[in-house]
Motif scaffolding. Structure first.
Motif, PDB file in Angstrom:
ATOM      1  N   SER A  17       1.081  -8.441  -5.219  1.00 35.73           N
ATOM      2  CA  SER A  17      -0.240  -7.991  -4.774  1.00 35.73           C
ATOM      3  C   SER A  17      -0.197  -6.613  -4.124  1.00 35.73           C
ATOM      4  O   SER A  17      -1.186  -5.894  -4.158  1.00 35.73           O
ATOM      5  CB  SER A  17      -0.872  -9.006  -3.823  1.00 35.73           C
ATOM      6  N   VAL A  18       0.930  -6.213  -3.537  1.00 37.85           N
ATOM      7  CA  VAL A  18       1.031  -4.872  -2.944  1.00 37.85           C
ATOM      8  C   VAL A  18       1.669  -3.884  -3.915  1.00 37.85           C
ATOM      9  O   VAL A  18       2.033  -2.777  -3.520  1.00 37.85           O
ATOM     10  CB  VAL A  18       1.800  -4.886  -1.607  1.00 37.85           C
ATOM     11  N   ARG A  19       1.810  -4.278  -5.164  1.00 37.17           N
ATOM     12  CA  ARG A  19       2.227  -3.401  -6.250  1.00 37.17           C
ATOM     13  C   ARG A  19       3.663  -2.890  -6.151  1.00 37.17           C
ATOM     14  O   ARG A  19       3.964  -1.776  -6.554  1.00 37.17           O
ATOM     15  CB  ARG A  19       1.262  -2.226  -6.389  1.00 37.17           C
ATOM     16  N   LEU A  20       4.571  -3.713  -5.619  1.00 45.58           N
ATOM     17  CA  LEU A  20       5.991  -3.351  -5.649  1.00 45.58           C
ATOM     18  C   LEU A  20       6.588  -3.677  -7.013  1.00 45.58           C
ATOM     19  O   LEU A  20       7.586  -3.087  -7.408  1.00 45.58           O
ATOM     20  CB  LEU A  20       6.761  -4.074  -4.539  1.00 45.58           C
ATOM     21  N   VAL A  21       5.999  -4.652  -7.716  1.00 43.22           N
ATOM     22  CA  VAL A  21       6.382  -4.997  -9.086  1.00 43.22           C
ATOM     23  C   VAL A  21       5.116  -5.024  -9.939  1.00 43.22           C
ATOM     24  O   VAL A  21       4.010  -5.158  -9.413  1.00 43.22           O
ATOM     25  CB  VAL A  21       7.117  -6.359  -9.174  1.00 43.22           C
ATOM     26  N   VAL A  76      -4.641  -5.826  -5.155  1.00 43.60           N
ATOM     27  CA  VAL A  76      -5.683  -4.902  -4.717  1.00 43.60           C
ATOM     28  C   VAL A  76      -5.353  -3.510  -5.232  1.00 43.60           C
ATOM     29  O   VAL A  76      -4.307  -3.283  -5.835  1.00 43.60           O
ATOM     30  CB  VAL A  76      -5.811  -4.889  -3.174  1.00 43.60           C
ATOM     31  N   SER A  77      -6.250  -2.569  -4.978  1.00 40.56           N
ATOM     32  CA  SER A  77      -6.034  -1.198  -5.432  1.00 40.56           C
ATOM     33  C   SER A  77      -4.831  -0.589  -4.709  1.00 40.56           C
ATOM     34  O   SER A  77      -4.418  -1.053  -3.648  1.00 40.56           O
ATOM     35  CB  SER A  77      -7.283  -0.360  -5.172  1.00 40.56           C
ATOM     36  N   ALA A  78      -4.295   0.466  -5.276  1.00 44.02           N
ATOM     37  CA  ALA A  78      -3.100   1.095  -4.724  1.00 44.02           C
ATOM     38  C   ALA A  78      -3.304   1.602  -3.294  1.00 44.02           C
ATOM     39  O   ALA A  78      -2.426   1.391  -2.446  1.00 44.02           O
ATOM     40  CB  ALA A  78      -2.637   2.214  -5.645  1.00 44.02           C
ATOM     41  N   PRO A  79      -4.426   2.260  -2.956  1.00 44.28           N
ATOM     42  CA  PRO A  79      -4.593   2.700  -1.563  1.00 44.28           C
ATOM     43  C   PRO A  79      -4.638   1.534  -0.567  1.00 44.28           C
ATOM     44  O   PRO A  79      -4.056   1.621   0.508  1.00 44.28           O
ATOM     45  CB  PRO A  79      -5.924   3.448  -1.580  1.00 44.28           C
ATOM     46  N   LEU A  80      -5.302   0.446  -0.932  1.00 45.58           N
ATOM     47  CA  LEU A  80      -5.334  -0.721  -0.050  1.00 45.58           C
ATOM     48  C   LEU A  80      -3.960  -1.375   0.048  1.00 45.58           C
ATOM     49  O   LEU A  80      -3.580  -1.868   1.107  1.00 45.58           O
ATOM     50  CB  LEU A  80      -6.355  -1.740  -0.546  1.00 45.58           C
ATOM     51  N   TYR A  85       1.530  -2.448   4.105  1.00 43.04           N
ATOM     52  CA  TYR A  85       2.932  -2.470   4.508  1.00 43.04           C
ATOM     53  C   TYR A  85       3.345  -1.108   5.039  1.00 43.04           C
ATOM     54  O   TYR A  85       2.704  -0.103   4.786  1.00 43.04           O
ATOM     55  CB  TYR A  85       3.840  -2.888   3.355  1.00 43.04           C
ATOM     56  N   THR A  86       4.443  -1.114   5.797  1.00 38.53           N
ATOM     57  CA  THR A  86       5.056   0.112   6.274  1.00 38.53           C
ATOM     58  C   THR A  86       6.310   0.327   5.443  1.00 38.53           C
ATOM     59  O   THR A  86       7.187  -0.541   5.396  1.00 38.53           O
ATOM     60  CB  THR A  86       5.447  -0.015   7.761  1.00 38.53           C
ATOM     61  N   ASP A  87       6.403   1.459   4.784  1.00 35.26           N
ATOM     62  CA  ASP A  87       7.516   1.730   3.876  1.00 35.26           C
ATOM     63  C   ASP A  87       8.669   2.389   4.631  1.00 35.26           C
ATOM     64  O   ASP A  87       8.540   3.494   5.138  1.00 35.26           O
ATOM     65  CB  ASP A  87       7.048   2.626   2.732  1.00 35.26           C
TER      66      ASP A  87
END
Length: 129
Positions: A17-21, A76-80, A85-87
């Motif tokens: 969901s946070v687009r890591l994969v 969700v969208s990439a900005p959201l 998360y904190t990278d």
């Protein structure tokens, strides 16, 4: 919205969901393959993730280290997603650091002796500082 302050969600669903994969099945496969760690422990796909957990995902030769700031259940969208998360990931290696790969054109036939010597010379180049 799809975010919650409390509670938990499956680790495979969260990293998707946070687009890591790219896909949920890729997230599940990464967990099963031991490429995902939560708080320095290898996890199964159904392991719950909570706010404050550190998630490490190793894919394609690069490790992403993120700290969960928000729980998401749906993609969700990439900005959201970036706000969730904190990278803390190390920067990727520069392109110049990558070793040149000797490749031949498809259908070019077998390499000649001269071509083989050039390929060997490329493979044994000393690393540049």
């Amino acid at each position: 919205m799809t975010a919650e302050e409390g509670g938990s969600v499956r680790v495979d669903a969260w990293i998707w969901s946070v687009r890591l994969v790219k896909t949920r099945s890729a997230a599940t496969a990464a967990c099963r393959g031991g490429h995902v760690r939560v708080n320095d422990e290898r996890v199964k796909p159904a392991t719950p993730v909570r706010v404050g957990d550190e998630v490490r995902v190793r894919l394609e030769g690069r490790e992403r280290v993120v700290v969960v700031r928000r729980i998401l259940r749906k993609r969700v969208s990439a900005p959201l997603a970036q706000e969730s998360y904190t990278d803390n990931s190390p920067p990727p290696p520069p392109r110049e650091a990558l070793i040149p790969v000797a490749r031949r054109d498809r259908g070019a036939g077998r390499p000649t002796k001269r071509d083989r010597r050039e390929l060997d010379r490329l493979r044994t180049l000393p690393p540049t500082p």
